[in-house]
Design a protein around this motif. Structure first.
Motif, PDB file in Angstrom:
ATOM      1  N   SER A 138       0.819  -1.212   0.000  1.00 24.66           N
ATOM      2  CA  SER A 138       0.000   0.000   0.000  1.00 24.66           C
ATOM      3  C   SER A 138       0.852   1.262   0.000  1.00 24.66           C
ATOM      4  CB  SER A 138      -0.939   0.010   1.212  1.00 24.66           C
ATOM      5  OG  SER A 138      -0.194   0.030   2.413  1.00 24.66           O
ATOM      6  N   THR A 139       0.267   2.337  -0.524  1.00 24.89           N
ATOM      7  CA  THR A 139       0.938   3.635  -0.589  1.00 24.89           C
ATOM      8  C   THR A 139      -0.041   4.723  -0.196  1.00 24.89           C
ATOM      9  OG1 THR A 139       0.354   3.885  -2.925  1.00 24.89           O
ATOM     10  CG2 THR A 139       2.504   2.901  -2.432  1.00 24.89           C
ATOM     11  N   ASP A 140       0.478   5.927  -0.080  1.00 22.44           N
ATOM     12  CA  ASP A 140      -0.340   7.114   0.153  1.00 22.44           C
ATOM     13  C   ASP A 140      -1.266   6.946   1.361  1.00 22.44           C
ATOM     14  OD1 ASP A 140       0.874   8.215  -2.070  1.00 22.44           O
ATOM     15  OD2 ASP A 140      -0.621   7.386  -3.426  1.00 22.44           O
ATOM     16  N   PHE A 141      -2.571   7.263   1.190  1.00 19.64           N
ATOM     17  CA  PHE A 141      -3.509   7.242   2.308  1.00 19.64           C
ATOM     18  C   PHE A 141      -3.650   5.841   2.893  1.00 19.64           C
ATOM     19  CE2 PHE A 141      -7.832   6.777   4.005  1.00 19.64           C
ATOM     20  CZ  PHE A 141      -7.781   7.746   5.002  1.00 19.64           C
ATOM     21  N   ASN A 142      -3.651   4.809   2.032  1.00 17.35           N
ATOM     22  CA  ASN A 142      -3.772   3.436   2.510  1.00 17.35           C
ATOM     23  C   ASN A 142      -2.632   3.070   3.445  1.00 17.35           C
ATOM     24  OD1 ASN A 142      -6.156   2.445   1.621  1.00 17.35           O
ATOM     25  ND2 ASN A 142      -5.361   1.505  -0.231  1.00 17.35           N
ATOM     26  N   TRP A 143      -1.424   3.555   3.130  1.00 13.68           N
ATOM     27  CA  TRP A 143      -0.249   3.262   3.955  1.00 13.68           C
ATOM     28  C   TRP A 143      -0.482   3.746   5.381  1.00 13.68           C
ATOM     29  CZ3 TRP A 143       3.429   5.508   6.994  1.00 13.68           C
ATOM     30  CH2 TRP A 143       4.632   4.815   7.175  1.00 13.68           C
ATOM     31  N   MET A 182     -11.174  -6.543   8.842  1.00 18.32           N
ATOM     32  CA  MET A 182     -11.419  -7.125   7.526  1.00 18.32           C
ATOM     33  C   MET A 182     -12.768  -6.652   6.971  1.00 18.32           C
ATOM     34  SD  MET A 182      -8.762  -8.913   6.724  1.00 18.32           S
ATOM     35  CE  MET A 182      -7.784  -7.675   7.617  1.00 18.32           C
ATOM     36  N   GLU A 183     -13.761  -6.566   7.843  1.00 22.03           N
ATOM     37  CA  GLU A 183     -15.071  -6.089   7.406  1.00 22.03           C
ATOM     38  C   GLU A 183     -14.992  -4.628   6.993  1.00 22.03           C
ATOM     39  OE1 GLU A 183     -17.528  -6.916  10.744  1.00 22.03           O
ATOM     40  OE2 GLU A 183     -17.651  -9.071  10.342  1.00 22.03           O
ATOM     41  N   PHE A 184     -14.198  -3.851   7.715  1.00 23.49           N
ATOM     42  CA  PHE A 184     -14.002  -2.450   7.358  1.00 23.49           C
ATOM     43  C   PHE A 184     -13.334  -2.323   5.997  1.00 23.49           C
ATOM     44  CE2 PHE A 184     -11.088   1.195   7.261  1.00 23.49           C
ATOM     45  CZ  PHE A 184     -12.001   2.232   7.363  1.00 23.49           C
ATOM     46  N   GLU A 185     -12.334  -3.169   5.743  1.00 20.53           N
ATOM     47  CA  GLU A 185     -11.632  -3.128   4.466  1.00 20.53           C
ATOM     48  C   GLU A 185     -12.576  -3.458   3.317  1.00 20.53           C
ATOM     49  OE1 GLU A 185      -8.522  -2.198   3.597  1.00 20.53           O
ATOM     50  OE2 GLU A 185      -8.372  -1.476   5.644  1.00 20.53           O
ATOM     51  N   LYS A 186     -13.488  -4.429   3.536  1.00 20.11           N
ATOM     52  CA  LYS A 186     -14.459  -4.770   2.497  1.00 20.11           C
ATOM     53  C   LYS A 186     -15.388  -3.590   2.235  1.00 20.11           C
ATOM     54  CE  LYS A 186     -14.578  -9.768   3.370  1.00 20.11           C
ATOM     55  NZ  LYS A 186     -15.418 -10.904   3.833  1.00 20.11           N
TER      56      LYS A 186
END
Length: 218
Positions: free
Chosen positions: A139-144, A185-189
């Protein structure tokens, strides 16, 4: 056969301080007693740990991080799902506390004092960052940032559950960690679904960057 290196002066002071801190907390007096027990001169101790117990806590955290990374490097991560990898990372870090749980409780209290500043938050961030880096997170940017921020929250709450679980098998703490990882994991989905729905909308990060660094007019 690998050549063993001698423990550093900081390691020797830390090893002497851990059992003392379990009873008396991470105080200046404990630092002085640990220095004496480790047979380190006050001058050498000042060089090794100019901030006293705060340097010891930083070193202990780094040492437990190293043990966690070693566990992850030895694991067959490719055969594991991402949630299992993250769980292993957090669990390995918690298990690195070993028999020093009372010292860890005292450390948590010590890092809340005003003179510790942001050290506690920095150590938690360092741990979360190392977990993701050990898992080769792309991951990069905001995801990082968001992944590390979310994992920091998971680690802090799981640490509390771990230190409060008096059973040797830590069954309650492990179940708590599993639930927290499931929430992530639910949040990521949900976040992935939100991205699909907003794919054609302007990027908020670009908008904020434009407000902070406005383009010059010709």
């Amino acid at each position: 056969m690998a050549r063993q290196t001698e423990p550093s002066e900081l390691d020797r002071i830390l090893d002497a301080a851990l059992p003392l801190a379990a009873f008396d907390g991470w105080s200046d007096d404990v630092f002085r007693r640990a220095v004496s027990a480790a047979r380190i001169t006050p001058e050498a101790a000042q060089i090794a740990a100019p901030l006293g117990v705060l340097d010891l806590l930083s070193h202990w955290s780094s040492r437990m991080d190293a043990a966690m990374v070693a566990r992850l490097e030895a694991a067959d991560l490719k055969s594991m799902k991402i949630r299992d990898r993250v769980t292993l990372g957090v669990q390995a870090r918690l298990e690195a506390i070993g028999r020093h749980e009372e010292a860890a409780r005292r450390a948590r209290a010590r890092l809340m004092l005003h003179d510790a500043g942001t050290l506690g938050a920095e150590l938690i961030w360092q741990t979360s960052d190392l977990i993701w880096r050990s898992l080769n997170d792309p991951s990069t940017d905001f995801n990082w940032y968001s992944k590390r921020a979310i994992l920091s929250g998971v680690y802090v709450s799981s640490l509390s559950a771990w230190l409060n679980d008096e059973n040797p098998d830590k069954a309650k703490a492990r179940a708590f960690l599993d639930r927290r990882i499931q929430n992530v994991m639910e949040f990521e989905k949900a976040k992935a679904g939100w991205r699909k729905m907003t794919a054609d909308l302007p990027d908020p990060a670009q908008i904020l960057a434009g407000l902070r660094y406005p383009r010059r007019r010709a």
